[in-house]
Design a protein around this motif. Structure first.
Motif: not given
Length: 193
Positions: A97-98, A100-108, A150-155, A158-161
């Motif tokens: 996603g963007t 600011d998306g909370p899903a990006n915190l997984l990358y910590v 289904g995180m980050g969709y539509p920004e 899945p293939l991009e992720i």
């Protein structure tokens, strides 16, 4: 000066090039700000980038003192560059996603796995290989969780992720492979020279 005498000056051109590239990387956002209004960095953004570049460069400098083994040095360089670009990309753009998306915190969790592995390995090549392999698994797990939930969709489709994460997994595995190669070659440490 002592470090240069220690290695006969062999590493000096590469060190200058690496630190020069870091300085050039610091200039990129500033240049982008001159061209487009979409890049709007403040002093804190530049300070964070500077700290990341200095930290990565400093850790690499230490690694060159730990081992004279070229594969070990390359493995450290690949791992540091991968961690740097993962963190920078995640904070600047967001992978899921963007930014600011909370899903990006997984990358910590990804660099955290690597850091924990480094301490467990105590910088020995075989242990470092296992640590980087575990880091690649953590990267793949983040992608699997993001896509299945289904995180980050539509920004971020899945293939991009999957594609972005596959690149990072490959880089972590490349570093692990170089550490394995370094473990097979017994090169004296700097302190033994």
């Amino acid at each position: 000066m002592a470090a240069n005498a220690e290695d006969g000056g062999r590493g000096r051109p590469w060190r200058r090039a690496a630190w020069g590239a870091a300085a050039a990387l610091m200039l990129l956002p500033w240049l982008a700000m001159q061209v487009t209004g979409e890049v709007a960095w403040d002093a804190a953004d530049f300070a964070i980038l500077g700290a990341m570049l200095s930290g990565s460069g400093g850790i690499y400098e230490l690694a060159t003192r730990i081992s004279a083994n070229g594969a070990y040095r390359a493995a450290v360089g690949v791992a540091l560059a991968t961690a740097f670009f993962l963190i920078w990309m995640n904070f600047a753009l967001g992978i899921i996603g963007t930014e600011d998306g909370p899903a990006n915190l997984l990358y910590v969790c990804v660099p955290a796995v690597g850091i924990i592995g480094v301490f467990i390995a105590r910088l020995r090549p075989n242990g470092m290989a296992r640590a980087l392999f575990a880091t690649s698994l953590a990267q793949g797990l983040v992608a699997a969780v993001a896509v299945s939930a289904g995180m980050g969709y539509p920004e971020s489709p899945p293939l991009e992720i999957l594609g972005v994460n596959a690149l990072f997994v490959a880089l972590w595995l490349a570093s692990a492979s170089l550490f394995r190669q370094a473990a097979r070659v017994r090169t004296p440490s700097r302190s033994q020279l």
